[in-house]
Scaffold this motif. Structure first.
Motif, PDB file in Angstrom:
ATOM      1  N   GLY A  68     -44.974 -22.383   8.677  1.00 37.58           N
ATOM      2  CA  GLY A  68     -45.215 -21.738   9.961  1.00 37.58           C
ATOM      3  C   GLY A  68     -46.162 -20.566   9.873  1.00 37.58           C
ATOM      4  N   VAL A  69     -46.343 -19.931  11.031  1.00 41.78           N
ATOM      5  CA  VAL A  69     -47.242 -18.792  11.145  1.00 41.78           C
ATOM      6  C   VAL A  69     -46.558 -17.721  11.993  1.00 41.78           C
ATOM      7  CG1 VAL A  69     -48.455 -19.864  13.107  1.00 41.78           C
ATOM      8  CG2 VAL A  69     -49.575 -18.061  11.795  1.00 41.78           C
ATOM      9  N   PHE A  70     -46.631 -16.501  11.513  1.00 41.11           N
ATOM     10  CA  PHE A  70     -46.127 -15.338  12.249  1.00 41.11           C
ATOM     11  C   PHE A  70     -47.347 -14.665  12.858  1.00 41.11           C
ATOM     12  CE2 PHE A  70     -44.626 -10.761  11.993  1.00 41.11           C
ATOM     13  CZ  PHE A  70     -43.790 -10.845  13.098  1.00 41.11           C
ATOM     14  N   VAL A  71     -47.388 -14.602  14.185  1.00 42.83           N
ATOM     15  CA  VAL A  71     -48.576 -14.145  14.906  1.00 42.83           C
ATOM     16  C   VAL A  71     -48.290 -12.835  15.633  1.00 42.83           C
ATOM     17  CG1 VAL A  71     -50.253 -14.732  16.700  1.00 42.83           C
ATOM     18  CG2 VAL A  71     -49.309 -16.532  15.244  1.00 42.83           C
ATOM     19  N   LEU A  72     -49.182 -11.888  15.437  1.00 40.23           N
ATOM     20  CA  LEU A  72     -49.102 -10.602  16.134  1.00 40.23           C
ATOM     21  C   LEU A  72     -50.334 -10.435  17.011  1.00 40.23           C
ATOM     22  CD1 LEU A  72     -48.066  -8.421  13.073  1.00 40.23           C
ATOM     23  CD2 LEU A  72     -46.591  -9.083  14.981  1.00 40.23           C
ATOM     24  N   PRO A  73     -50.155 -10.412  18.330  1.00 36.40           N
ATOM     25  CA  PRO A  73     -51.309 -10.156  19.201  1.00 36.40           C
ATOM     26  C   PRO A  73     -51.662  -8.669  19.171  1.00 36.40           C
ATOM     27  CG  PRO A  73     -49.322 -10.386  20.508  1.00 36.40           C
ATOM     28  CD  PRO A  73     -48.927 -10.631  19.072  1.00 36.40           C
ATOM     29  N   LEU A  74     -52.937  -8.377  19.266  1.00 35.36           N
ATOM     30  CA  LEU A  74     -53.413  -6.998  19.310  1.00 35.36           C
ATOM     31  C   LEU A  74     -54.182  -6.824  20.610  1.00 35.36           C
ATOM     32  CD1 LEU A  74     -54.743  -6.735  15.639  1.00 35.36           C
ATOM     33  CD2 LEU A  74     -52.494  -6.059  16.511  1.00 35.36           C
ATOM     34  N   ALA A  75     -53.842  -5.778  21.357  1.00 39.65           N
ATOM     35  CA  ALA A  75     -54.463  -5.572  22.662  1.00 39.65           C
ATOM     36  C   ALA A  75     -54.821  -4.106  22.870  1.00 39.65           C
ATOM     37  CB  ALA A  75     -53.516  -6.027  23.777  1.00 39.65           C
ATOM     38  N   ARG A  76     -55.831  -3.911  23.691  1.00 36.46           N
ATOM     39  CA  ARG A  76     -56.191  -2.552  24.114  1.00 36.46           C
ATOM     40  C   ARG A  76     -55.030  -1.973  24.929  1.00 36.46           C
ATOM     41  NH1 ARG A  76     -61.454  -1.266  23.680  1.00 36.46           N
ATOM     42  NH2 ARG A  76     -62.858  -2.960  23.139  1.00 36.46           N
ATOM     43  N   ARG A  77     -55.063  -0.686  25.134  1.00 37.82           N
ATOM     44  CA  ARG A  77     -54.027  -0.053  25.957  1.00 37.82           C
ATOM     45  C   ARG A  77     -54.027  -0.607  27.371  1.00 37.82           C
ATOM     46  NH1 ARG A  77     -56.049   5.658  25.189  1.00 37.82           N
ATOM     47  NH2 ARG A  77     -57.907   4.407  24.890  1.00 37.82           N
ATOM     48  N   SER A  78     -55.161  -1.104  27.829  1.00 34.55           N
ATOM     49  CA  SER A  78     -55.262  -1.700  29.170  1.00 34.55           C
ATOM     50  C   SER A  78     -54.631  -3.091  29.228  1.00 34.55           C
ATOM     51  CB  SER A  78     -56.734  -1.815  29.573  1.00 34.55           C
ATOM     52  OG  SER A  78     -57.401  -2.760  28.726  1.00 34.55           O
ATOM     53  N   GLY A  79     -54.312  -3.656  28.054  1.00 27.87           N
ATOM     54  CA  GLY A  79     -53.750  -4.996  27.995  1.00 27.87           C
ATOM     55  C   GLY A  79     -54.761  -6.063  27.604  1.00 27.87           C
ATOM     56  N   GLU A  80     -56.036  -5.717  27.613  1.00 29.88           N
ATOM     57  CA  GLU A  80     -57.082  -6.674  27.237  1.00 29.88           C
ATOM     58  C   GLU A  80     -56.957  -7.032  25.750  1.00 29.88           C
ATOM     59  OE1 GLU A  80     -61.966  -6.783  26.879  1.00 29.88           O
ATOM     60  OE2 GLU A  80     -60.970  -4.999  27.655  1.00 29.88           O
ATOM     61  N   ALA A  81     -57.057  -8.312  25.461  1.00 32.89           N
ATOM     62  CA  ALA A  81     -56.901  -8.773  24.075  1.00 32.89           C
ATOM     63  C   ALA A  81     -58.020  -8.249  23.186  1.00 32.89           C
ATOM     64  CB  ALA A  81     -56.881 -10.300  24.035  1.00 32.89           C
ATOM     65  N   LEU A  82     -57.618  -7.811  21.988  1.00 30.92           N
ATOM     66  CA  LEU A  82     -58.576  -7.449  20.939  1.00 30.92           C
ATOM     67  C   LEU A  82     -58.638  -8.557  19.896  1.00 30.92           C
ATOM     68  CD1 LEU A  82     -57.483  -3.758  20.354  1.00 30.92           C
ATOM     69  CD2 LEU A  82     -59.771  -4.485  21.047  1.00 30.92           C
ATOM     70  N   GLY A  83     -57.483  -9.147  19.596  1.00 30.69           N
ATOM     71  CA  GLY A  83     -57.414 -10.182  18.583  1.00 30.69           C
ATOM     72  C   GLY A  83     -55.986 -10.462  18.170  1.00 30.69           C
ATOM     73  N   TRP A  84     -55.854 -11.088  17.008  1.00 28.03           N
ATOM     74  CA  TRP A  84     -54.551 -11.478  16.484  1.00 28.03           C
ATOM     75  C   TRP A  84     -54.550 -11.315  14.975  1.00 28.03           C
ATOM     76  CZ3 TRP A  84     -57.264 -14.119  20.130  1.00 28.03           C
ATOM     77  CH2 TRP A  84     -56.643 -14.327  21.368  1.00 28.03           C
ATOM     78  N   VAL A  85     -53.354 -11.070  14.444  1.00 30.18           N
ATOM     79  CA  VAL A  85     -53.137 -11.120  13.003  1.00 30.18           C
ATOM     80  C   VAL A  85     -52.178 -12.278  12.768  1.00 30.18           C
ATOM     81  CG1 VAL A  85     -52.385  -9.900  10.927  1.00 30.18           C
ATOM     82  CG2 VAL A  85     -53.399  -8.619  12.828  1.00 30.18           C
TER      83      VAL A  85
END
Length: 173
Positions: A115-132
């Motif tokens: 499997g994969v453990f996914v962490l979304p990363l977003a700006r404070r506004s909620g806009e996506a920056l990326g994922w780890v």
């Protein structure tokens, strides 16, 4: 030191390394490599908001045209669609993979563990920056998952600060 104190110290160290990064590339390298001491992943990947691979653990620079990264580029939209907004652990069963598009199942079986453990990363506004993404043989223990959820907020903030303000497109003027 108690186990909780050790986890807290590790989180503080990860957050300190994120704050010490001089640019987004250094931050990505830290995100993809520095957590291995507490989360024994097979591989970690950092993807940008468009799903492009920026960092692969253990590599100075990923080869954009490698078969693995080409497969990941095709597969990531399918994986992202399977996840809740807060990310988490994803491990598809054989039936789930059989319903996946194209060569997702073949590539998963060839290159990825359970499997994969996914962490979304977003700006404070909620806009996506990326994922780890952390490729693992089993789901992380709940206390380790909580630690990475906490640290991912610091990673996102640092990415936002290092990357600068998003520019408005011509359509938004």
């Amino acid at each position: 030191m108690t186990p909780n104190e050790a986890l807290s110290a590790f989180a503080a160290d990860l957050e300190g390394r994120a704050r010490a990064a001089g640019n987004v590339a250094e931050l990505g390298f830290s995100m993809a490599n520095d957590g291995h001491g507490i989360l024994p992943f097979r591989q970690a990947l950092v993807l940008d908001a468009g799903g492009q691979v920026g960092t692969v653990s253990g590599l100075a620079r990923p080869e954009a045209d490698s078969p693995y990264l080409l497969w990941l580029r095709r597969t990531w939209p399918w994986i992202a669609a399977q996840l809740p907004p807060e990310g988490g652990w994803f491990t598809p069963d054989a039936e789930h993979l059989a319903r996946a598009p194209g060569d997702v199942a073949d590539g998963w079986q060839e290159w990825w563990p359970t499997g994969v453990f996914v962490l979304p990363l977003a700006r404070r506004s909620g806009e996506a920056l990326g994922w780890v993404l952390f490729l693992l043989d089993q789901a992380p223990p709940s206390e380790v998952a909580a630690l990475f959820q906490r640290v991912s907020q610091t990673w996102a903030y640092c990415w936002e600060m290092l990357g600068g303000k998003p520019r408005l497109s011509l359509r938004e003027h």
